[in-house]
Design an enzyme around this catalytic site. Structure first.
Site, mmCIF file in Angstrom:
data_model
loop_
_atom_site.group_PDB
_atom_site.id
_atom_site.type_symbol
_atom_site.label_atom_id
_atom_site.label_comp_id
_atom_site.label_asym_id
_atom_site.label_seq_id
_atom_site.Cartn_x
_atom_site.Cartn_y
_atom_site.Cartn_z
ATOM 1 N N CYS A 18 -4.928 9.985 -2.140
ATOM 2 C CA CYS A 18 -3.837 10.358 -1.607
ATOM 3 C C CYS A 18 -2.683 9.829 -2.285
ATOM 4 O O CYS A 18 -2.384 8.493 -2.099
ATOM 5 C CB CYS A 18 -3.937 9.597 -0.096
ATOM 6 S SG CYS A 18 -2.632 9.932 1.020
ATOM 7 N N GLU A 72 1.690 19.818 -5.285
ATOM 8 C CA GLU A 72 2.117 19.942 -6.889
ATOM 9 C C GLU A 72 2.764 18.781 -7.486
ATOM 10 O O GLU A 72 3.682 18.321 -6.824
ATOM 11 C CB GLU A 72 2.891 21.246 -6.940
ATOM 12 C CG GLU A 72 2.926 21.517 -8.495
ATOM 13 C CD GLU A 72 3.773 22.783 -8.669
ATOM 14 O OE1 GLU A 72 3.867 23.311 -9.799
ATOM 15 O OE2 GLU A 72 4.142 23.464 -7.844
ATOM 16 N N CYS A 103 3.973 8.947 4.100
ATOM 17 C CA CYS A 103 2.706 9.906 4.095
ATOM 18 C C CYS A 103 2.210 10.403 5.236
ATOM 19 O O CYS A 103 2.521 10.087 6.439
ATOM 20 C CB CYS A 103 1.472 8.924 3.718
ATOM 21 S SG CYS A 103 -0.042 9.802 3.266
ATOM 22 N N ARG A 114 -8.521 4.682 3.090
ATOM 23 C CA ARG A 114 -8.743 4.867 1.280
ATOM 24 C C ARG A 114 -8.881 3.563 0.804
ATOM 25 O O ARG A 114 -9.189 3.375 -0.554
ATOM 26 C CB ARG A 114 -7.590 5.414 0.823
ATOM 27 C CG ARG A 114 -7.676 7.041 0.825
ATOM 28 C CD ARG A 114 -6.437 7.827 0.752
ATOM 29 N NE ARG A 114 -6.643 9.082 1.578
ATOM 30 C CZ ARG A 114 -6.229 8.987 2.796
ATOM 31 N NH1 ARG A 114 -5.657 7.866 3.462
ATOM 32 N NH2 ARG A 114 -6.646 10.026 3.521
ATOM 33 N N CYS A 165 -1.738 9.083 5.970
ATOM 34 C CA CYS A 165 -1.915 7.521 6.216
ATOM 35 C C CYS A 165 -0.990 6.928 7.122
ATOM 36 O O CYS A 165 -0.475 5.711 7.087
ATOM 37 C CB CYS A 165 -2.071 6.655 4.980
ATOM 38 S SG CYS A 165 -2.446 7.633 3.533
ATOM 39 N N CYS A 186 3.458 10.212 -1.527
ATOM 40 C CA CYS A 186 3.872 10.561 -0.296
ATOM 41 C C CYS A 186 3.834 12.061 -0.042
ATOM 42 O O CYS A 186 3.641 12.794 -1.098
ATOM 43 C CB CYS A 186 5.372 10.155 -0.030
ATOM 44 S SG CYS A 186 6.098 10.091 -1.576
ATOM 45 N N SER A 194 -4.716 3.895 -3.367
ATOM 46 C CA SER A 194 -4.920 4.707 -4.600
ATOM 47 C C SER A 194 -4.173 4.286 -5.790
ATOM 48 O O SER A 194 -4.671 4.743 -6.833
ATOM 49 C CB SER A 194 -4.372 6.018 -4.083
ATOM 50 O OG SER A 194 -5.074 6.602 -3.073
ATOM 51 N N HIS A 245 0.473 2.820 7.324
ATOM 52 C CA HIS A 245 1.517 2.148 6.918
ATOM 53 C C HIS A 245 2.657 1.548 8.055
ATOM 54 O O HIS A 245 3.244 0.834 7.668
ATOM 55 C CB HIS A 245 2.508 3.146 5.915
ATOM 56 C CG HIS A 245 1.506 3.405 4.500
ATOM 57 N ND1 HIS A 245 1.397 2.609 3.681
ATOM 58 C CD2 HIS A 245 1.166 4.565 4.046
ATOM 59 C CE1 HIS A 245 0.779 2.994 2.718
ATOM 60 N NE2 HIS A 245 0.412 4.438 2.994
#
Lengths: 571, 177
Positions: free
Chosen positions: A547, A14, A62, A480, A65, A550, A503, A69
């Site tokens: 994505c 959310e 995240c 991504r 990913c 986080c 993203s 990172h």
């Protein structure tokens, strides 16, 4: 009269990604705004810390990913300090990266995107024998589509539905007019959906083999890797190879044929075609296969013109914040980037609710700031990143591993090359990228085995001089798209850190010139069949594998009375 | 039987890291023994689906997490079986993040989800980029600790305290392990 439709959340958590579109009387999208409503700000937590620790923090950005990172956080520091890790370390990172990509791409297609294409309910009415025969239309050796297997899949789904618990299948728009598969095709894809739940575990284990620890691997370190004993163990190496082959087999016999099927069937569905979004494509080399060889190369394509591929010039990258919730609007290079939040909130407005009625809602302040995502630009222009950019740029460059795979796919689906510039193309190129990785990673594995015979080094020595200032970056391609991390080191600690994640390129808000990123641009002109069920919007946005920011994992139990399970503190 | 205590959360978001920090704290501060059962503590961090091959190896699991429930207040603790979770979680427009609950649903679909309990507290600060925990969540953690110890004792585990690491101290360094 124009109406506003809001889709929020479009990513699972959310408050992460929110899309607002304005449609006209014919339900055609005239304006689109996409924003992230959660602040990331990794930049602030690494400041003042030991550069060797950065990767361990960046990997926690995240939950998906994480390795991307981690590697980026380590490589940026290596680049700053002028370290070249030994070949063994570089190839080990390739093997771990391949595991990440395959996990990511198959899970994205089946668990996260498939319900945009596959009507699961329709699969219940499929004829299993017809479906079993049909599977041979898309590959000579189909995967888990024998009539007995498909019957079992159907029965399992029915048992699940009968329990009144649709679980992962809840809340799709079943019966929507833009679903195009017939019941048998839906059943084939559903069988692979279930198989993917098993296969993703195997590829997650491949990551663990060299990770020293899973979840959240710890084996990458500034200078190289620490998993020396795993590399020198024939059984560990063999385990990786066997598991990898099993996953590669799934990619070739299930994932790829399903995209051939989708390519053929959805070739006539206007809502997934001709919507490239931003036609400037940007990718960066990744997957080191040997001493001087990479699987994918870097490049830039401008305005969809495949006849010329430009070199990437990193000083042309900037980020600005005209419509982002940061104080400093001006375009800055990531080395000099600023991350000072300036949250101005949402504004009162109206939009269409899921009953089709106009309701009072909090809306984006589209004239002002409306996203936590900055607007990254290259030469002042937005870019599209991701598998589409990577495959198209490499195809245009004549990459020997990419060209035949693309040509074969186009031949099998009867699609023209231009069809790639679309939602269908984004989804298909992700599969082609997975196939190319699945088919080539074991060459890097063989090179590693050969190199280990003559050289067992896995880490390069280095010093951090506290009196010296350093700057460096990681640039590369992750599932991504193009990811970069930029760091400055001063007095032996991190002075500044900026991450420009894929993203943010694609989900960029508008810039000072009013030009939006690829999410926003690809929605313009879209016709929505039913404003109460904006499946077409969701499908397009999902095709980017969004994505955002986080992972915040607050378990959402709203709408369920848990009061009887409240723990009484006084007991 | 194999028991698993799985800590979930993003350690860089203050209270949101509760599950991970508490998991590490319990593992360090206690020694658990049982004649027949084993007990493992795992930091699941922000991962979800990638954990399923690990979870599948266990017979019984307790997930430590943060929760957002109706009529709940900051610092309140809930302990409930997985079956009590909403049957129809709203993930309309769902896309990316497969989070813990969905992972459990996927495992249910595969058919190898262990017997699962969820022990969770309502966080105050889900503040980006901070390792500092709120006093409410530190209190909630001690309620969760006691709840878990009682639960394990009922399952026949005996335990002794072997160290005294504080939650906040572990929270500041948890990214390193």
């Amino acid at each position: 009269m124009s109406q506003k439709i809001i889709v929020d959340p479009i990513t699972r958590i959310e408050g992460h990604l929110r899309v607002e579109v304005v449609v006209d009387d014919n339900n055609i999208v005239k304006e689109a705004y996409t924003g992230s409503t959660l602040w990331r700000g990794i930049e602030t937590i690494v400041k003042g810390r030991d550069p060797r620790d950065a990767g361990f923090m960046t990997q926690r950005i995240c939950g998906v990913c994480t390795f991307s990172h981690y590697k980026a956080g380590i490589v940026a520091v290596e680049n700053a300090l002028g370290i070249t890790p030994p070949l063994n370390a570089l190839l080990t990172r390739t093997l771990m990266n391949a595991a990440l990509f395959l996990h990511d791409h198959i899970v994205h297609f089946y668990q996260l995107h498939a319900l945009d294409w596959v009507d699961v309910v329709s699969a219940l009415s499929a004829d299993v024998k017809k479906a079993s025969d049909l599977a041979f239309n898309y590959t000579p050796n189909p995967y888990a589509t024998g009539a007995d297997k498909l019957l079992e899949v159907q029965q399992r789904l029915k048992a699940f539905v009968d329990k009144g618990n649709l679980g992962p299948f809840a809340n799709a728009y079943y019966g929507h007019s833009t679903y195009r598969f017939n019941p048998e095709q839906n059943l084939i894809a559903l069988s692979h959906y279930l198989e993917c739940l098993r296969i993703q575990r195997i590829i997650a284990q491949c990551m663990a083999i060299f990770g020293s620890k899973n979840p959240h691997p710890q084996s990458l370190t500034v200078g190289g890797v620490t998993c020396v004993m795993d590399l020198l163990s024939p059984s560990r190496m063999g385990e990786y190879m066997e598991k990898f082959k099993e996953v590669a087999d799934f990619v070739n016999r299930a994932y790829y044929p399903d995209l051939v099927m989708a390519g053929k069937v959805y070739a006539n569905e206007p809502s997934v075609l001709n919507d490239v979004g931003v036609a400037n494509l940007y990718t960066f080399k990744e997957f080191q296969m040997g001493r001087d060889e990479w699987l994918f190369e870097s490049g830039i394509i401008k305005n969809g013109d495949l006849s010329k591929v430009y070199e990437v010039e990193e000083d042309k990258i900037t980020e600005e914040a005209t419509h982002s919730w940061y104080a400093d609007n001006e375009p800055l290079h990531p080395y000099d980037g600023k991350t000072n939040p300036n949250y101005t909130g949402l504004v009162d407005g109206e939009s269409i609710d899921h009953h089709g009625k106009v309701a009072h809602t909090k809306n984006f302040d589209t004239k002002g700031k409306y996203s936590w995502i900055k607007a990254p630009r290259y030469e002042g222009e937005p870019m599209q990143v991701g598998p589409l950019a990577n495959i198209v740029v490499n195809y245009a460059k004549g990459n020997q591993y990419v060209v035949p795979v693309v040509d074969t796919f186009l031949k099998e689906t009867n699609l023209p090359l231009t069809a790639v510039f679309s939602t269908l193309g984004r989804t298909a190129t992700r599969c082609l990228e997975a196939k190319i990785i699945a088919d080539n990673t074991l060459r890097a594995f063989d090179n590693l085995v050969e190199n280990l015979k003559v050289d067992e080094s896995t880490c390069a020595p280095y010093v951090i001089d506290k009196n010296k200032e350093y700057k460096g970056r990681y640039m590369g391609h992750v599932p991504r798209g193009t990811l970069s991390h930029w760091c400055r080191i001063k007095n032996g600690v991190i002075e500044n850190w900026q991450a420009v994640v894929p993203s943010t390129w694609n989900a960029s808000p508008k810039d000072a010139k009013g030009v939006g990123g690829s999410y926003e641009q690809c929605l313009i002109g879209l016709k929505i069949a039913d404003v109460k069920q904006p499946l077409e919007i969701i499908r397009k946005i999902h095709s980017y594998d969004p994505c955002i920011a986080c992972a915040v994992h607050v378990m959402d139990a709203k709408g369920n009375n848990l009061s009887e399970y409240k723990v009484n503190v006084n007991l | 039987m194999k028991f698993l205590v799985l800590g979930i959360g993003n350690i860089m978001f203050a209270d949101e890291g509760l599950g991970v920090h508490l998991c590490k704290q319990l593992e360090k501060n206690y020694k658990f023994t049982h004649q027949n059962h084993s007990l493992s503590f795992i930091d699941g961090g922000t991962l979800a689906l990638q954990l399923s091959y690990i979870i599948a190896e266990y017979d019984e699991m307790i997930v430590l997490d943060c929760i957002d429930a109706d009529d709940s207040e900051v610092g309140e603790v809930f302990f409930f079986p997985y079956e009590a979770m909403p049957k129809r979680v709203n993930w309309s427009g769902s896309a990316h993040e497969v989070e813990m609950l969905q992972t459990l649903q996927y495992m249910e679909l595969v058919g190898d989800l262990p017997r699962t309990q969820i022990l969770a507290a309502v966080p105050r600060r889900i503040k980006p980029m901070s390792f500092e925990l709120s006093s409410e969540i530190i209190r909630a953690a001690s309620v969760m600790e006691k709840t878990l110890l009682d639960f394990l004792a009922k399952k026949g585990f005996s335990y002794e305290k072997v160290a005294d690491f504080a939650l906040q101290d572990l929270a500041r360094v948890s990214f390193k392990s």
